[in-house]
Design a protein around this motif. Structure first.
Motif, short mmCIF file in Angstrom:
data_model
loop_
_atom_site.label_atom_id
_atom_site.label_comp_id
_atom_site.label_asym_id
_atom_site.label_seq_id
_atom_site.Cartn_x
_atom_site.Cartn_y
_atom_site.Cartn_z
N VAL A 80 45.14 89.33 35.26
CA VAL A 80 45.12 89.43 36.72
C VAL A 80 46.55 89.50 37.25
CG1 VAL A 80 44.44 88.27 38.86
CG2 VAL A 80 42.89 88.26 36.89
N THR A 81 47.44 88.70 36.69
CA THR A 81 48.84 88.71 37.12
C THR A 81 49.50 90.05 36.79
OG1 THR A 81 49.00 86.33 36.78
CG2 THR A 81 51.07 87.56 36.86
N THR A 82 49.24 90.56 35.62
CA THR A 82 49.83 91.85 35.24
C THR A 82 49.32 92.97 36.14
OG1 THR A 82 50.14 91.16 32.94
CG2 THR A 82 50.05 93.53 33.37
N ALA A 83 48.02 92.98 36.42
CA ALA A 83 47.47 94.01 37.31
C ALA A 83 48.09 93.92 38.70
CB ALA A 83 45.95 93.88 37.39
N ALA A 84 48.27 92.69 39.18
CA ALA A 84 48.88 92.51 40.51
C ALA A 84 50.33 92.98 40.50
CB ALA A 84 48.79 91.05 40.92
N GLY A 85 51.07 92.64 39.44
CA GLY A 85 52.46 93.08 39.35
C GLY A 85 52.57 94.59 39.27
N GLN A 86 51.71 95.21 38.47
CA GLN A 86 51.73 96.66 38.36
C GLN A 86 51.42 97.31 39.70
OE1 GLN A 86 48.54 98.50 36.16
NE2 GLN A 86 49.84 100.21 35.51
N ASN A 87 50.41 96.84 40.39
CA ASN A 87 50.05 97.40 41.69
C ASN A 87 51.16 97.20 42.73
OD1 ASN A 87 47.38 98.61 41.48
ND2 ASN A 87 46.62 96.56 41.06
N THR A 88 51.80 96.04 42.68
CA THR A 88 52.90 95.76 43.61
C THR A 88 54.02 96.78 43.44
OG1 THR A 88 52.39 93.39 43.62
CG2 THR A 88 54.59 94.04 44.34
N LEU A 89 54.45 97.00 42.20
CA LEU A 89 55.55 97.92 41.93
C LEU A 89 55.12 99.37 42.17
CD1 LEU A 89 57.00 96.25 38.71
CD2 LEU A 89 58.01 96.26 41.01
N ALA A 90 53.89 99.72 41.81
CA ALA A 90 53.42 101.09 42.02
C ALA A 90 53.30 101.43 43.49
CB ALA A 90 52.08 101.28 41.31
N GLU A 91 52.95 100.46 44.30
CA GLU A 91 52.86 100.71 45.75
C GLU A 91 54.25 100.83 46.37
OE1 GLU A 91 52.96 100.11 49.91
OE2 GLU A 91 53.56 98.47 48.56
N ALA A 92 55.17 100.00 45.93
CA ALA A 92 56.52 100.00 46.50
C ALA A 92 57.34 101.20 46.04
CB ALA A 92 57.24 98.71 46.13
N TYR A 93 57.06 101.68 44.82
CA TYR A 93 57.85 102.78 44.23
C TYR A 93 56.87 103.82 43.66
CZ TYR A 93 61.52 99.24 44.53
OH TYR A 93 62.40 98.28 44.97
N PRO A 94 56.27 104.63 44.50
CA PRO A 94 55.21 105.54 44.04
C PRO A 94 55.67 106.47 42.92
CG PRO A 94 55.27 105.46 46.44
CD PRO A 94 56.49 104.73 45.96
N GLY A 95 54.87 106.50 41.85
CA GLY A 95 55.15 107.40 40.74
C GLY A 95 56.35 107.04 39.90
N ARG A 96 56.87 105.82 40.04
CA ARG A 96 58.13 105.49 39.34
C ARG A 96 58.03 104.30 38.40
NH1 ARG A 96 62.78 104.20 42.74
NH2 ARG A 96 63.79 104.31 40.69
#
Length: 300
Positions: A80-96
């Motif tokens: 759950v923590t990893t999914a949240a971290g991934q989504n946080t970074l993917a939303e802040a930095y799209p495609g990166r």
């Protein structure tokens, strides 16, 4: 899972040296790597900086380059923590942001982290199940986050094809890349790490290379993979035979290193992340990065 549309570029940089530098120096270095034209920057997770916060540090210091974990240890965070971290970074930095996940190694999991090391395939499958069903109620990414699995053996490669956007292989020769591509299929990322030493003297080059190979030849996952590729006890002992060292670490001038990278591409790699091994293992090999950029990024 469909294959990723993330633009990794053909050539990236894999480095563990950032952990030995203060954050201000890391920001300068990753900004230069981006300016040189490399497509992706990869970094490990062991006993240095935490993987997802480290990714945020690198992303915040750059504007284009993809940042990839190579790899984030599944025993370091719950799904759950990893999914949240991934989504946080993917939303802040799209495609990166590219999440690379791996099962790590028994000594690093049991002795260092105090967890029981489970069967690799079953543990990874259960972890991915947990990520896929994890709730996330913050602002969602505009682009679906991508993930790759650290994969060497056939079973993990098949799982990467089934449940991820592809695979990240490490400590492998081009012969492994060809086998991995056959298992993954044509539509998956195959991001291959290649260690290099820019040194033309064979004795000195292999001396530097063995500071690298000796660490990984103590880990069963890598040894088992080398045995599948035809290396034997004589090759694996004493930090590696010349045959093994030369297969794993490309050394020589820039042309020799370029040939090895192109061999991975010819064997099926969609992306090669180059790990420069400096004489001082804690030094930033910025001079070598510039030499490689001048040779590789104008000819690939």
């Amino acid at each position: 899972m469909n294959s990723s549309s993330m633009e990794l570029g053909q050539i990236g940089i894999w480095t563990a040296q950032f952990d030995y530098q203060p954050a201000a120096k890391v920001r300068e270095a990753v900004a230069e790597i981006e300016q040189l034209g490399f497509g992706t920057i990869w970094f490990p997770e062991s006993v240095g900086r935490e993987s997802l916060t480290n990714a945020a540090l690198l992303l915040s210091a750059t504007s284009r380059i993809v940042v990839a974990t190579g790899i984030a240890n599944i025993y370091a965070r719950d799904p759950v923590t990893t999914a949240a971290g991934q989504n946080t970074l993917a939303e802040a930095y799209p495609g990166r942001f590219l999440l690379g996940l791996g099962v790590s190694h028994i000594p690093l999991v049991e002795q260092l982290r105090g967890h029981a090391y489970g069967k690799p395939i079953a543990s990874m499958r259960a972890y991915l199940d947990g990520m896929d069903r994890a709730p996330y109620r913050a602002a969602a990414p505009s682009i679906k986050p991508s993930r790759v699995l650290a994969a060497l053996g056939p079973q993990m490669l098949r799982l990467a094809a089934e449940r991820a956007d592809g695979a990240h292989s490490y400590f492998v020769p081009p012969e492994h890349t060809a086998r991995a591509r056959e298992i993954l299929g044509s539509d998956r990322i195959l991001a291959v790490e290649q260690a290099v030493v820019l040194e033309t003297d064979a004795i000195r080059a292999r001396e530097i290379a063995r500071t690298h190979t000796s660490r990984y030849l103590a880990l069963p996952n890598y040894v088992n993979n080398l045995r599948r590729l035809g290396f034997d006890d004589m090759d694996i002992s004493n930090s590696g035979s010349d045959r093994l060292v030369d297969a794993i670490v490309a050394w020589g001038d820039v042309a020799a290193v370029t040939d090895r990278i192109r061999a991975h591409h010819s064997a099926g790699a969609s992306h090669v992340c180059v790990q420069v091994l400096p004489a001082d293992p804690q030094a930033l090999p910025d001079r070598e990065w510039r030499e490689l950029a001048a040779a590789l990024l104008t000819k690939t």
